[in-house]
Scaffold this motif. Structure first.
Motif, PDB file in Angstrom:
ATOM      1  N   ALA A 175       8.513   4.089  -1.514  1.00 17.96           N
ATOM      2  CA  ALA A 175       9.278   2.921  -1.068  1.00 17.96           C
ATOM      3  C   ALA A 175       9.078   2.659   0.428  1.00 17.96           C
ATOM      4  O   ALA A 175       9.031   1.508   0.870  1.00 17.96           O
ATOM      5  N   ASP A 176       8.952   3.713   1.213  1.00 21.14           N
ATOM      6  CA  ASP A 176       8.857   3.500   2.665  1.00 21.14           C
ATOM      7  C   ASP A 176       7.411   3.439   3.167  1.00 21.14           C
ATOM      8  O   ASP A 176       7.148   3.603   4.351  1.00 21.14           O
TER       9      ASP A 176
ATOM     10  N   ALA B  26      10.868  -2.468   2.047  1.00 22.65           N
ATOM     11  CA  ALA B  26      10.767  -1.393   1.058  1.00 22.65           C
ATOM     12  C   ALA B  26       9.839  -1.837  -0.069  1.00 22.65           C
ATOM     13  O   ALA B  26       9.997  -2.937  -0.598  1.00 22.65           O
ATOM     14  N   CYS B  27       8.895  -0.994  -0.388  1.00 24.52           N
ATOM     15  CA  CYS B  27       7.969  -1.328  -1.454  1.00 24.52           C
ATOM     16  C   CYS B  27       8.632  -1.055  -2.801  1.00 24.52           C
ATOM     17  O   CYS B  27       9.136   0.033  -3.044  1.00 24.52           O
ATOM     18  N   ASN B  28       8.665  -2.063  -3.619  1.00 20.38           N
ATOM     19  CA  ASN B  28       9.309  -1.937  -4.929  1.00 20.38           C
ATOM     20  C   ASN B  28       8.321  -2.328  -6.027  1.00 20.38           C
ATOM     21  O   ASN B  28       8.661  -3.026  -6.956  1.00 20.38           O
TER      22      ASN B  28
END
Lengths: 733, 93
Positions: free
Chosen positions: A169-170, A209-211
């Protein structure tokens, strides 16, 4: 021994070898899906084979290991060094059983108790969780890859690898751009992306945030994809998709076949019903027939075997698993390829009894002798000056060519990859490493190099000796390594390759190297070599003394090595097959032991020499030069003789004397010498005359002559006479 | 400036859109949920920018300039936009 048992032993050993290799690879790369699948298949097949010979204890033990791997495949547990250790221990036990069976042909006596111990070991590691708590594996292939492929039918046969990438996510904070990584994949065909968790309303969405979970299809190989993903690899699941068209046989099942197979599994699920046995039998037959119809005869056979097991044991489990396995579209367990590359070659191999090949080899040898006889006849005809000579010579040339071809292909049938000799070494190194508390890794290169079966089979013991020496004497303990700025984990390289007619195998370590001063000292203390010779020796020559009988420099005799039986035994077994072993060492940097072996044991190029009216062959490999010198240049040194050639003092052995043909040899004004080099050491053989060179089929001496000193073997010449081929190493000792 | 709102309220993505553009794009789309996004001159976009587009599923005016965007991301957008018909795309099983 019963034929089934014999077959069982051969196959089980192959599966054990495969499983061991896979487990060791998994220890280094626990995420390696292919290895996990392969190990699982090997254990699964082992279990099935045990069922065929009614070896229930082995089935149980192997089943416990299979469960662990099955759970790992389902993502229910991680592969840990402990679970790998358990699985290896299980294989060890199986090997012991197989060894016992090999001797007696009967099932081992205490197998049930031993099997129980294996099962308990797994239970302990599982923290009291009873083994088998998890049911048989279902269809383990994840479906995302297939779904992705199904979405775009136009991609068809181009698709080779599917990847599913779940970035952290980070990752944006770390400057990562996951889609850019995907964009850079070689041969990218299609991509898809889904939110990892459902999208929050846009107002609440964290843009930093990568989702995303990204999936992609590529036309490149698994390894290319893996290499391209670089440090993101741990977040990836990569699957190589085996395409129907490419394999020909058709790995993926048509929907109807799939439905039929699934129905059989459902049938098997209904246990305890009246007539269950008949139901099982029919389910097994139907499944086998479906697969046979599809041309997957190996899978069908697997199911037939599982059916036999099931009917004998009244437990539908193994049949259900066999059908499941066929459904999971994995390559058949019998093939159990270690990499996709051999998937297509395994099917082309044929298991032939080695004795039949040996018979062919022997026949070819006879044919060679017959051919040489014609050569001899041609020569005689030429001397009598008849017109026949030209014709004979012509035909002889054709025959020579054909026999040569035949010999090469026959000898080629005896060829095995060195992998067979290497396979057990990583495992043994792992043990040595933990026993000696010296962390080490084994890097194997060129395991696919091929050599004659006899060479491959002989090589294991010497390699093990050398490996032990490397770990025991070569590799320093961790603190010493740290003090010298070396990495704590030692690297031992096992490298094999073909060099012309030779196969070269090297074992090198990055340890302390050989202590030459200490070797000289020991040589003096033990009186192995006279003092003046020790002083005159170069460092290389001194290092070579480790091959002398009774030489061991270890200060402490350990369980591993240091009993002084190591390196001379290594040299003996290698030279028995016409090979040489040498050692190179650099103080502080490590030691390399190099085996130079003939590619095929049978053909040897020899030079014929004569002494006291008898002919002998000398392996041409060993000959450096031949020359005639004034006899008085040979000077006595003590009881021996030596000659100085190009500033080098070379010991001279009179062949007639060494073989006990005469006591002193006739004094001649000129001496004919054959200068040889064996294991890095020069020596000159004094002979009466030097004859032709030829290629011969060397046969080891047997019967009364077997122990004859200085003779490596014999061969038949064209005129029907026997030529003894000399073992120079023994002559110069 | 690789993200900007042009006269008719269309949000334009141009050139190579870096990570930081995601937040700007998000703010524009929050301010006008019906805004069209014109990415015809967009050569490449950071994953974070594409993620905003996937989440918001705006009407896209394309095709984009960059090859990867055109060949792979545009069809992806279309799939998600069509399938979800303006609402959020379904989650992974």
């Amino acid at each position: 021994m019963n034929e089934f048992v014999a077959q069982f032993l051969v196959e089980s050993r192959e599966h054990i070898e495969q499983a061991t290799a896979d487990l060791l690879a998994l220890e280094n790369a626990p995420e390696d899906r292919e290895r996990l699948d392969s190990a699982f298949r090997a254990f699964h097949t082992l279990k099935g084979s045990a069922g065929i010979v009614d070896f229930a204890a082995m089935s149980d033990a192997v089943h416990a290991a299979e469960e662990v791997l099955s759970e790992a495949r389902l993502g229910m547990r991680a592969i840990t060094p402990v679970s790998i250790g358990d699985c290896l221990a299980c294989l060890d036990q199986v090997i012991q059983w197989l060894d016992a069976m090999e001797g007696t042909g009967e099932l081992p006596e205490h197998a049930t108790a031993e099997s129980q111990a294996v099962v308990e070991r797994f239970a302990r590691s599982a923290g009291g969780r009873p083994p088998g708590a998890v049911s048989a594996p279902g269809s383990m292939r994840e479906t995302w890859a297939e779904e992705l492929r199904a979405r775009d039918a136009t991609l068809g046969a181009k698709v080779r690898t599917a990847i599913r990438y779940a970035p952290e996510a980070d990752c944006f904070y770390e400057g990562d751009d996951p889609l850019a990584r995907i964009a850079a994949l070689p041969g990218l065909l299609a991509i898809d992306a889904e939110p990892a968790s459902p999208w929050a309303p846009l107002e609440e969405l964290d843009p930093f945030a990568c989702n995303l979970v990204v999936t992609a299809l590529t036309s490149s190989s698994r390894s290319e994809v893996a290499a391209s993903m670089g440090d993101a690899l741990p977040r990836c699941d990569i699957q190589e998709l085996v395409d129907d068209d490419r394999l020909g046989a058709g790995r993926s099942l048509p929907p109807l076949a799939r439905e039929i197979l699934e129905r059989q599994i459902a049938l098997l699920g209904e246990t305890g019903v009246h007539g269950a046995k008949g139901r099982v039998a029919s389910a097994g037959l139907v499944a086998a027939n479906v697969l046979r119809h599809l041309g997957r005869s190996a899978d069908a056979e697997q199911i037939a075997r599982a059916l036999a097991t099931t009917l004998a044991g009244n437990d539908a489990r193994s049949l259900r698993e066999a059908i499941d396995l066929a459904l999971s579209e994995a390559p058949p367990p019998d093939a159990a390829p270690s990499s996709p590359a051999d998937a297509q070659t395994t099917a082309r191999t044929l298991r032939v009894d080695a004795a039949r090949i040996d018979a062919l080899v022997s026949l070819t040898g006879e044919l060679t002798v017959a051919k040489n006889a014609i050569g001899h006849a041609a020569k005689l005809a030429q001397e009598s000056d008849s017109g026949l000579a030209v014709l004979l010579k012509d035909r002889f040339a054709t025959l020579d060519h054909l026999v040569g071809e035949l010999q090469r292909s026959v000898l080629g049938m005896r060829v095995l990859p060195l992998r067979q000799a290497f396979a057990r070494l990583p495992r043994l190194l792992r043990e040595m490493s933990s026993d000696l508390k010296k962390p080490a890794r084994l890097v194997v290169e060129g395991a696919e190099t091929e050599a004659d079966k006899a060479i491959v089979e002989m090589l294991f013991e010497p390699l093990l000796h050398v490996l032990r020496n490397a770990m025991d004497h070569g590799v320093e303990n961790v603190s010493t390594r740290a003090a010298q700025g070396k990495p704590p984990v030692a690297t031992i390289r096992l490298r094999a390759g073909r060099q012309g007619e030779h196969v070269v195998v090297e074992v090198s370590d990055d340890g302390a190297g050989i202590d030459v001063a200490r070797i000289r000292q020991v040589a003096l203390e033990r009186d192995i070599i006279p003092e003046d010779l020790v002083a005159a020796m170069s460092d290389q020559e001194a290092t070579n003394m480790i091959f002398e009988p009774g030489f061991s420099t270890a200060r402490v005799v350990t369980g591993l090595s240091g009993r002084g039986v190591g390196m001379d035994a290594v040299r003996t077994s290698v030279s028995r097959l016409g090979g040489q072993v040498s050692v190179e060492s650099r103080a502080g940097h490590g030691t390399t032991v190099r085996f130079t072996l003939p590619f095929s044991v049978m053909m040897t190029r020899v030079m014929v020499v004569r002494a006291e009216e008898q002919s002998f062959g000398i392996p041409l490999d060993a000959v450096v030069e031949t020359l005639r010198i004034d006899a008085d240049r040979i000077a006595p040194i003590g009881a021996a003789q030596a000659v100085v050639l190009r500033n080098r003092t070379i010991p001279v052995v009179a062949l007639a004397g060494a073989l006990g043909l005469t006591q002193d040899g006739r004094p001649t004004a000129e001496a004919t010498l054959v200068v040889t080099k064996i294991n890095g050491l020069y020596g000159a053989l004094r002979v009466d005359r030097i004859g032709e060179r030829m290629e011969v089929m060397l046969k080891p001496l047997d019967g009364l002559l077997a122990g004859m000193r200085g003779v490596a073997g014999s061969t038949l010449l064209g005129d029907g006479s026997v030529l003894l081929v000399l073992d120079l190493g023994e002559l110069f000792q | 400036m690789t993200v900007r709102v042009v006269s008719d309220g269309t949000i334009e993505l141009a050139g190579v859109c870096p990570n930081e553009d995601a937040e700007r794009l998000q703010q524009h789309l929050i301010a006008d949920p019906q805004a069209r996004v014109d990415w015809r001159s967009c050569i490449a976009a950071h994953t974070s920018v594409i993620q905003i587009l996937l989440a918001a599923t705006p009407v896209l005016h394309g095709p984009p300039a960059g090859e990867f965007l055109r060949d792979h991301i545009a069809p992806l957008m279309q799939r998600h936009g069509c399938e979800s018909a303006g609402s959020n795309p379904p989650a992974v099983d």
